[in-house]
Scaffold this motif. Structure first.
Motif, PDB file in Angstrom:
ATOM      1  N   LEU A 193       0.733  -1.255   0.001  1.00  0.00           N
ATOM      2  CA  LEU A 193       0.170  -0.096   0.266  1.00  0.00           C
ATOM      3  C   LEU A 193       0.854   1.319  -0.179  1.00  0.00           C
ATOM      4  CD1 LEU A 193      -2.678  -0.983   2.954  1.00  0.00           C
ATOM      5  CD2 LEU A 193      -2.784  -1.189   0.268  1.00  0.00           C
ATOM      6  N   LEU A 194       0.394   2.169  -0.808  1.00  0.00           N
ATOM      7  CA  LEU A 194       0.993   3.569  -0.893  1.00  0.00           C
ATOM      8  C   LEU A 194       0.239   4.505  -0.297  1.00  0.00           C
ATOM      9  CD1 LEU A 194       2.907   3.348  -4.216  1.00  0.00           C
ATOM     10  CD2 LEU A 194       3.848   2.649  -1.964  1.00  0.00           C
ATOM     11  N   PHE A 195       0.717   5.350   0.425  1.00  0.00           N
ATOM     12  CA  PHE A 195      -0.255   6.819   0.965  1.00  0.00           C
ATOM     13  C   PHE A 195       0.614   7.912   0.529  1.00  0.00           C
ATOM     14  CE2 PHE A 195      -1.356   3.125   3.584  1.00  0.00           C
ATOM     15  CZ  PHE A 195      -2.694   3.451   3.761  1.00  0.00           C
ATOM     16  N   PRO A 196       0.677   8.383  -0.765  1.00  0.00           N
ATOM     17  CA  PRO A 196       1.027   9.708  -0.988  1.00  0.00           C
ATOM     18  C   PRO A 196       0.453  10.666  -0.570  1.00  0.00           C
ATOM     19  CG  PRO A 196       0.125   8.581  -2.918  1.00  0.00           C
ATOM     20  CD  PRO A 196      -0.177   7.625  -1.947  1.00  0.00           C
ATOM     21  N   ASP A 247       4.099   7.419   2.179  1.00  0.00           N
ATOM     22  CA  ASP A 247       4.188   6.146   3.153  1.00  0.00           C
ATOM     23  C   ASP A 247       4.044   4.845   2.629  1.00  0.00           C
ATOM     24  OD1 ASP A 247       4.387   5.551   6.150  1.00  0.00           O
ATOM     25  OD2 ASP A 247       2.441   4.870   5.992  1.00  0.00           O
ATOM     26  N   ILE A 248       5.069   4.058   2.776  1.00  0.00           N
ATOM     27  CA  ILE A 248       4.968   2.767   1.972  1.00  0.00           C
ATOM     28  C   ILE A 248       4.737   1.711   3.111  1.00  0.00           C
ATOM     29  CG2 ILE A 248       6.340   1.392   0.500  1.00  0.00           C
ATOM     30  CD1 ILE A 248       7.951   3.962   0.019  1.00  0.00           C
ATOM     31  N   PHE A 249       3.796   0.960   2.703  1.00  0.00           N
ATOM     32  CA  PHE A 249       3.499  -0.080   3.579  1.00  0.00           C
ATOM     33  C   PHE A 249       3.475  -1.627   2.849  1.00  0.00           C
ATOM     34  CE2 PHE A 249       0.189  -3.264   5.326  1.00  0.00           C
ATOM     35  CZ  PHE A 249       0.688  -3.288   6.490  1.00  0.00           C
ATOM     36  N   LEU A 293       8.164   5.961   5.936  1.00  0.00           N
ATOM     37  CA  LEU A 293       7.802   6.846   5.695  1.00  0.00           C
ATOM     38  C   LEU A 293       8.965   7.721   5.071  1.00  0.00           C
ATOM     39  CD1 LEU A 293       5.258   9.336   5.693  1.00  0.00           C
ATOM     40  CD2 LEU A 293       6.383   9.907   8.066  1.00  0.00           C
ATOM     41  N   ALA A 294       8.727   8.442   4.036  1.00  0.00           N
ATOM     42  CA  ALA A 294       9.666   9.363   3.198  1.00  0.00           C
ATOM     43  C   ALA A 294       9.020  10.459   2.843  1.00  0.00           C
ATOM     44  CB  ALA A 294      10.147   8.671   1.960  1.00  0.00           C
ATOM     45  N   SER A 295       9.586  11.727   3.407  1.00  0.00           N
ATOM     46  CA  SER A 295       8.988  13.078   3.054  1.00  0.00           C
ATOM     47  C   SER A 295      10.088  13.999   3.319  1.00  0.00           C
ATOM     48  CB  SER A 295       8.173  13.228   4.295  1.00  0.00           C
ATOM     49  OG  SER A 295       8.693  13.882   5.532  1.00  0.00           O
ATOM     50  N   SER A 296       9.659  15.174   2.944  1.00  0.00           N
ATOM     51  CA  SER A 296      10.713  16.346   2.696  1.00  0.00           C
ATOM     52  C   SER A 296      11.222  16.614   4.241  1.00  0.00           C
ATOM     53  CB  SER A 296      10.294  17.525   2.045  1.00  0.00           C
ATOM     54  OG  SER A 296       9.139  17.895   2.616  1.00  0.00           O
ATOM     55  N   ASN A 297      10.700  16.178   5.253  1.00  0.00           N
ATOM     56  CA  ASN A 297      10.960  16.386   6.514  1.00  0.00           C
ATOM     57  C   ASN A 297      11.832  15.364   7.171  1.00  0.00           C
ATOM     58  OD1 ASN A 297       9.808  18.761   6.766  1.00  0.00           O
ATOM     59  ND2 ASN A 297       8.267  18.080   8.410  1.00  0.00           N
ATOM     60  N   GLU A 298      11.450  13.858   6.881  1.00  0.00           N
ATOM     61  CA  GLU A 298      11.937  12.790   7.314  1.00  0.00           C
ATOM     62  C   GLU A 298      12.014  11.543   6.401  1.00  0.00           C
ATOM     63  OE1 GLU A 298       9.823  10.754  10.419  1.00  0.00           O
ATOM     64  OE2 GLU A 298       7.956  11.790  10.047  1.00  0.00           O
ATOM     65  N   ASN A 299      13.059  10.589   6.791  1.00  0.00           N
ATOM     66  CA  ASN A 299      12.917   9.142   6.197  1.00  0.00           C
ATOM     67  C   ASN A 299      12.975   8.419   7.321  1.00  0.00           C
ATOM     68  OD1 ASN A 299      13.032   9.737   3.027  1.00  0.00           O
ATOM     69  ND2 ASN A 299      14.644  11.038   3.885  1.00  0.00           N
ATOM     70  N   GLU A 300      12.087   7.697   7.713  1.00  0.00           N
ATOM     71  CA  GLU A 300      12.257   6.695   8.778  1.00  0.00           C
ATOM     72  C   GLU A 300      11.475   5.218   8.579  1.00  0.00           C
ATOM     73  OE1 GLU A 300      11.219   8.678  12.340  1.00  0.00           O
ATOM     74  OE2 GLU A 300      11.271   6.973  13.612  1.00  0.00           O
ATOM     75  N   LEU A 301      12.102   4.352   9.120  1.00  0.00           N
ATOM     76  CA  LEU A 301      11.563   2.906   8.943  1.00  0.00           C
ATOM     77  C   LEU A 301      10.553   2.854  10.439  1.00  0.00           C
ATOM     78  CD1 LEU A 301      11.496   0.082   7.816  1.00  0.00           C
ATOM     79  CD2 LEU A 301      13.238  -0.684   9.100  1.00  0.00           C
ATOM     80  N   GLU A 302       9.120   3.390  10.164  1.00  0.00           N
ATOM     81  CA  GLU A 302       8.311   3.420  11.153  1.00  0.00           C
ATOM     82  C   GLU A 302       7.988   2.128  11.954  1.00  0.00           C
ATOM     83  OE1 GLU A 302       7.730   6.150  12.133  1.00  0.00           O
ATOM     84  OE2 GLU A 302       8.213   7.628  10.491  1.00  0.00           O
ATOM     85  N   MET A 351      -3.689  10.091  -0.758  1.00  0.00           N
ATOM     86  CA  MET A 351      -4.115   9.040  -1.422  1.00  0.00           C
ATOM     87  C   MET A 351      -3.918   7.839  -0.760  1.00  0.00           C
ATOM     88  SD  MET A 351      -3.461   8.674  -5.518  1.00  0.00           S
ATOM     89  CE  MET A 351      -4.575   7.659  -6.784  1.00  0.00           C
ATOM     90  N   ILE A 352      -4.630   6.771  -1.174  1.00  0.00           N
ATOM     91  CA  ILE A 352      -4.328   5.347  -0.915  1.00  0.00           C
ATOM     92  C   ILE A 352      -4.284   4.608  -2.167  1.00  0.00           C
ATOM     93  CG2 ILE A 352      -6.736   4.686  -0.615  1.00  0.00           C
ATOM     94  CD1 ILE A 352      -5.670   2.858   1.574  1.00  0.00           C
ATOM     95  N   LEU A 353      -3.255   3.719  -2.430  1.00  0.00           N
ATOM     96  CA  LEU A 353      -2.897   2.935  -3.543  1.00  0.00           C
ATOM     97  C   LEU A 353      -2.512   1.645  -3.157  1.00  0.00           C
ATOM     98  CD1 LEU A 353      -0.827   5.347  -5.752  1.00  0.00           C
ATOM     99  CD2 LEU A 353      -3.095   4.535  -6.273  1.00  0.00           C
ATOM    100  N   PRO A 354      -3.145   0.627  -3.782  1.00  0.00           N
ATOM    101  CA  PRO A 354      -4.320   0.525  -4.500  1.00  0.00           C
ATOM    102  C   PRO A 354      -5.529   0.709  -3.875  1.00  0.00           C
ATOM    103  CG  PRO A 354      -3.372  -1.580  -4.434  1.00  0.00           C
ATOM    104  CD  PRO A 354      -2.710  -0.781  -3.508  1.00  0.00           C
TER     105      PRO A 354
END
Lengths: 356, 150
Positions: free
Chosen positions: A29-32, A56-58, A73-82, A352-355
């Motif tokens: 699942l991707l949560f852009p 957010d990649i799950f 979670l990858a963002s312009s603020n942080e990259n972290e294996l949550e 968004m949520i994919l798919p």
């Protein structure tokens, strides 16, 4: 150098092994999301503007009784294996996990995790903020997690028990980073009991207990905080109406070389939501948050961005079943003594949520 | 008296017409009849509509010593639609969203099949697996057993 190479190599091998398993079921699942926010700076003509793209990649998979899930979670603020968890179905309805997971002390976080699309509001309650968002409660634990669910007549009872290494305070709380595990974190544990009056119905009530030893670094006259937390939560969904709320009572035992002082603080939030249209595409929401006497708690004063009270109103519009547009306005009273009493903010977010 | 006979004839005619109208409706109801099925080798004997609903909503349902493993049948649109309406009482969109939220919380979700052969193989390979299909399909498919008609 060896340390630098070993961790990425081991991670790569683990990932490859997981993807090559003859899995029975897998979810990717991707949560852009893209968030824009503006907060006027007092006594200045400019404003503090932020523009944050994130994804957010799950991934979750299972093979027989073995399970694996990861959230990055990858963002312009942080990259972290949550989250990074290996699980085993020990009995029907019971799963034991090993890895890094979200602390069950916060109902909000274990419902929505980092998937912005799943929550109606754009922001999270201040008390449920993650460590890197100046949240004062431990959100991530690395260790063991036991999840259990069982039916009792028409009802379902579930519990979650977690124990492991919690965060360290160093300007904010820092949980154990699995990709860079150098960390002096100490024991953190929580237990949550939930009750669904009807199986499959989202209505739920419950309570949780938590304990954390939080080492404090680079703060004068503070070595460690021992935190005991009691929380209760409710989630009610009736037709167009949705209500989510939590109440936390926590004791912070603040230790220095000389003495230990105990502070007891209460924090609560309530978020009512109402679907304005028959289609359910437009949702009006609001949230009230309060942590009275927060400024008297020496531990909480370490979090100047923490809101001792906050009012939020907003609108969520579901563009499609998998895309949402949210706008939110808030007025918060932060603990920062250098800031004015109240801060207004306005934010907009596409998620968004994919798919789907 | 003749007037009475005419009335009786009219009533009978209307009655027959109503019955005649029911025939296609009954045929349609039969077409939309759903069956919950498992492998012919499965130990599961019966399963109530409530248990089926709970299993598909993610609850752990243990029947006859086995934990039910629900499988989604996306090979037939009508079967899926009838299942959503008669068993889950929700739209496909609402169900999909609920399942995704469950999966995101690490709770897993019923595996979905859009290929009938693969669905039947999955049923045969796991005696705890159940699925749903139209009654007409269920009675003509070898190797499966009907558990209930929700």
């Amino acid at each position: 150098l060896i340390r630098t190479l070993i961790i990425p190599l081991v991670s790569l091998v683990v990932f490859l092994a997981i993807f090559m398993l003859p899995v029975e079921a897998a979810d990717l699942l991707l949560f852009p999301s893209v968030t824009a926010s503006q907060q006027p700076i007092p006594d200045a003509e400019s404003a503090d503007k932020k523009f944050i793209p994130a994804v957010d990649i799950f991934y979750a998979t299972e093979f027989n009784r073995a399970l694996f899930l990861a959230e990055y979670l990858a963002s312009s603020n942080e990259n972290e294996l949550e989250r990074f968890q290996f699980g085993w179905h020990i009995l029907p309805g019971k799963t034991l996990w090993l890895g890094r997971f979200h602390n069950a002390i916060s109902f909000w976080n274990t419902q929505n995790h980092h998937g912005d699309f799943l929550q109606s509001s754009l922001s999270r309650p201040s008390i449920a903020n993650y460590e890197d968002e100046y949240g004062p409660l431990p959100s991530h634990i690395s260790g063991f997690l036991l999840e259990s669910t069982r039916t009792a007549g028409d009802a379902e009872i579930n519990y979650t028990a977690g124990i492991g290494i919690g965060p360290v305070f160093n300007s904010t709380l820092h949980p154990l980073d699995l990709l860079n595990p150098e960390h002096p974190g100490k024991l953190t544990a929580s237990f949550r009991l939930g009750y669904h009056p009807e199986v499959g119905n989202p209505d739920q009530f419950g309570a949780a207990l938590g304990y954390a030893r939080l080492p404090v670094m680079h703060v004068m006259q503070m070595n460690e905080v021992r935190q005991s937390i009691l929380s209760t939560f409710l989630n009610i969904e009736k037709n167009k109406f949705h209500l989510i709320g939590e109440l936390f009572i926590f004791q912070n035992h603040v230790s220095s070389v000389a003495n230990t002082t105990t502070y007891t603080t209460v924090s609560a939030y309530l978020q009512p939501e109402y679907k304005l249209s028959e289609s359910g595409r437009t949702t009006l929401f609001g949230r009230l948050e309060s942590t009275p006497d927060a400024e008297k708690d020496k531990y909480l004063t370490l979090f100047p961005e923490f809101s001792r009270s906050q009012v939020v109103v907003g609108l969520r519009f579901d563009l499609t079943p998998s895309q949402a547009l949210k706008v939110e306005a808030g007025r918060s009273h932060r603990l920062d003594i250098n800031e004015p009493t109240h801060i207004n903010s306005i934010s907009a977010q596409w998620s968004m949520i994919l798919p789907l | 008296m003749e007037h009475d006979i005419t009335s009786v004839k009219n009533i009978i005619a209307i009655w027959l017409a109503i019955w005649a109208l029911q025939v296609p409706l009954l045929a349609q109801a039969e077409q939309q009849r759903l069956a919950i099925v498992t492998s012919a080798d499965s130990n599961i004997k019966t399963l109530s509509a409530k248990e089926v609903r709970r299993a598909y909503l993610g609850a752990s349902i243990v029947v006859d010593g086995v934990e039910i493993k629900p499988l989604r049948n996306l090979t037939n649109e009508l079967a899926e639609e009838v299942f959503l309406q008669k068993v889950l009482f929700m739209s496909g969109e609402a169900y999909d969203r609920q399942l995704l939220a469950r999966a995101f919380r690490g709770a897993g979700r019923p595996k979905a099949y859009d290929n009938l052969f693969e669905l039947l193989m999955a049923l045969h390979n796991n005696n705890a697996a159940i699925t749903y299909m139209l009654y007409g399909m269920a009675v003509t498919t070898p190797g499966i057993r009907i558990l209930s008609y929700p």
